[in-house]
Design a protein around this motif. Sequence first.
Motif, PDB file in Angstrom:
ATOM      1  N   GLU A 102       0.837  -1.203   0.000  1.00  0.00           N
ATOM      2  CA  GLU A 102       0.000   0.000   0.000  1.00  0.00           C
ATOM      3  C   GLU A 102       0.873   1.254   0.000  1.00  0.00           C
ATOM      4  OE1 GLU A 102      -3.176   0.385  -0.290  1.00  0.00           O
ATOM      5  OE2 GLU A 102      -4.127  -1.521   0.260  1.00  0.00           O
ATOM      6  N   ARG A 106       1.037   4.130  -3.107  1.00  0.00           N
ATOM      7  CA  ARG A 106       0.719   5.531  -2.849  1.00  0.00           C
ATOM      8  C   ARG A 106       1.895   6.452  -3.188  1.00  0.00           C
ATOM      9  NH1 ARG A 106      -0.939   4.914   2.006  1.00  0.00           N
ATOM     10  NH2 ARG A 106      -3.125   4.745   1.423  1.00  0.00           N
ATOM     11  N   GLU A 236      -2.291   7.884   6.630  1.00  0.00           N
ATOM     12  CA  GLU A 236      -2.736   6.847   5.698  1.00  0.00           C
ATOM     13  C   GLU A 236      -2.100   5.493   5.996  1.00  0.00           C
ATOM     14  OE1 GLU A 236      -1.444   9.082   2.318  1.00  0.00           O
ATOM     15  OE2 GLU A 236      -3.500   9.506   1.676  1.00  0.00           O
ATOM     16  N   ASP A 240      -3.975   2.096   6.593  1.00  0.00           N
ATOM     17  CA  ASP A 240      -3.619   0.915   5.787  1.00  0.00           C
ATOM     18  C   ASP A 240      -3.459  -0.309   6.686  1.00  0.00           C
ATOM     19  OD1 ASP A 240      -3.468   2.473   3.499  1.00  0.00           O
ATOM     20  OD2 ASP A 240      -1.282   2.595   3.492  1.00  0.00           O
ATOM     21  N   TRP A 301     -12.310  -0.907   0.404  1.00  0.00           N
ATOM     22  CA  TRP A 301     -10.966  -0.336   0.533  1.00  0.00           C
ATOM     23  C   TRP A 301     -10.222  -0.379  -0.806  1.00  0.00           C
ATOM     24  CZ3 TRP A 301      -8.131   2.610   3.523  1.00  0.00           C
ATOM     25  CH2 TRP A 301      -6.753   2.609   3.368  1.00  0.00           C
ATOM     26  N   GLY A 304     -11.428   2.138  -3.271  1.00  0.00           N
ATOM     27  CA  GLY A 304     -11.305   3.536  -2.880  1.00  0.00           C
ATOM     28  C   GLY A 304     -12.569   4.162  -2.320  1.00  0.00           C
ATOM     29  N   ARG A 305     -13.578   3.357  -2.026  1.00  0.00           N
ATOM     30  CA  ARG A 305     -14.817   3.886  -1.470  1.00  0.00           C
ATOM     31  C   ARG A 305     -14.745   4.067   0.038  1.00  0.00           C
ATOM     32  NH1 ARG A 305     -18.121   0.199  -1.632  1.00  0.00           N
ATOM     33  NH2 ARG A 305     -17.043  -1.470  -2.745  1.00  0.00           N
ATOM     34  N   ARG A 307     -12.220   5.318   2.942  1.00  0.00           N
ATOM     35  CA  ARG A 307     -10.973   5.995   3.251  1.00  0.00           C
ATOM     36  C   ARG A 307     -11.149   6.788   4.552  1.00  0.00           C
ATOM     37  NH1 ARG A 307      -9.011   2.933   0.350  1.00  0.00           N
ATOM     38  NH2 ARG A 307      -7.612   3.234  -1.421  1.00  0.00           N
ATOM     39  N   GLY A 308     -10.047   7.135   5.167  1.00  0.00           N
ATOM     40  CA  GLY A 308     -10.079   8.000   6.330  1.00  0.00           C
ATOM     41  C   GLY A 308     -10.924   7.457   7.469  1.00  0.00           C
ATOM     42  N   ALA A 311     -13.183   4.444   6.830  1.00  0.00           N
ATOM     43  CA  ALA A 311     -12.471   3.169   6.790  1.00  0.00           C
ATOM     44  C   ALA A 311     -12.172   2.681   8.199  1.00  0.00           C
ATOM     45  CB  ALA A 311     -11.168   3.319   6.003  1.00  0.00           C
TER      46      ALA A 311
END
Length: 387
Positions: A102, A106, A236, A240, A301, A304-305, A307-308, A311
Amino acid sequence: MKTSANSDARTAQGECWGELLAAGWHDVPDPLPQARDSTDPRERIMAAAAGDLAVLPIPAQFGGGDGDLVTTASAQRRLGHRDPSVAVALNMHMHSIGLLAEHWKRHRDASWMLMEAIGAGHQLVGSAFAEPGGSANILRSKTRAVRTRTGFALTGTKFPCSLSSTAELFCLSAQVEDEGLAIVALCPAASPGLKVEGAWNSLGMRASDTARVELTEVEIDRRLVFHEAPAGSVDETVIDGLIWFVVLISATYHGVLSALTELAAAGPGRCPAQRRAAALVAAATELSVLGAACRSVGHGWTEGRLRGDSAMAAAAALRIHLSTATDRVLASLRPVLGAAVYTQGSRASGLVMDALAAHHHPPSVPLCEALIAAAGAGQPLSLDLVR
């Protein structure tokens, strides 16, 4: 003859329940193609490491299997079904590799060289983040790092740590002295100053190679450090790690509990048929919901739906459900399994004790409850539980 026919019928019934519980998961190669019958846990761990499982989360361009989170979780589920202790040990390796992958996706930095080296040598990587009295936040570490001319010198304790004697590398975190920074790095297991203490005297998961790792001024090259951030921050990389760990560990125990359900379905018919059917339905319902939730978080995850904060809240909810589902499955199946649950050395008692370990993985249920409460109240999310 009649006894043999009944036994065959029960075996077939167990297989049917197994197919039902495996629905929705990816069809992955046998994660333990060799040494599946070995009584030596180290041999079974190394056999799993030598196969395709160990490199599954590494991008294909670096010699890996290019597996996403759900594919990797599916492999963990199958291994958990086959060999719970080895699955928990390998779960920590997969978590570390997923975290590294991950990071590279990124940042597209030099961390690809670390993955390529791990993939080429099928090197086992232990997750050495847990610390006595420590935080679930990998960037809040009690281990101390002092800058040196070539990198850092680390001093601290990592416990409990699976793959303690079989890992060739440890993925760990440390706080840099007097700088307010934390690092995440790979540390060679053969480093001078790194010592593995006696095995953890746990009741279950006895073959996961779990022990205490002591670091005393262990020097690591700065090229092995792949992340730096303010100590205690939730960035992040922390998210992760949280997502990958919770999805993988939930899939692992889904496999363990599925094996127990199949055992109950295929066992001797001492329990009335109607009672057995009701117990199996109850267990399968719990596991179907757990599996669907696990895959949903994994897909959310990867796509990308999630995040933050969303998640983190989703991971917390999945972690809570893992514990509640474990309790409900065990409660449903205990009357069907009968005295085997309390018989030392039986497969049923072994699976039950292994399954109970699901309650003791981080993040803790109280912390997860606090995360969800904070998210619902619109407050900042923290992985440090206020006591």
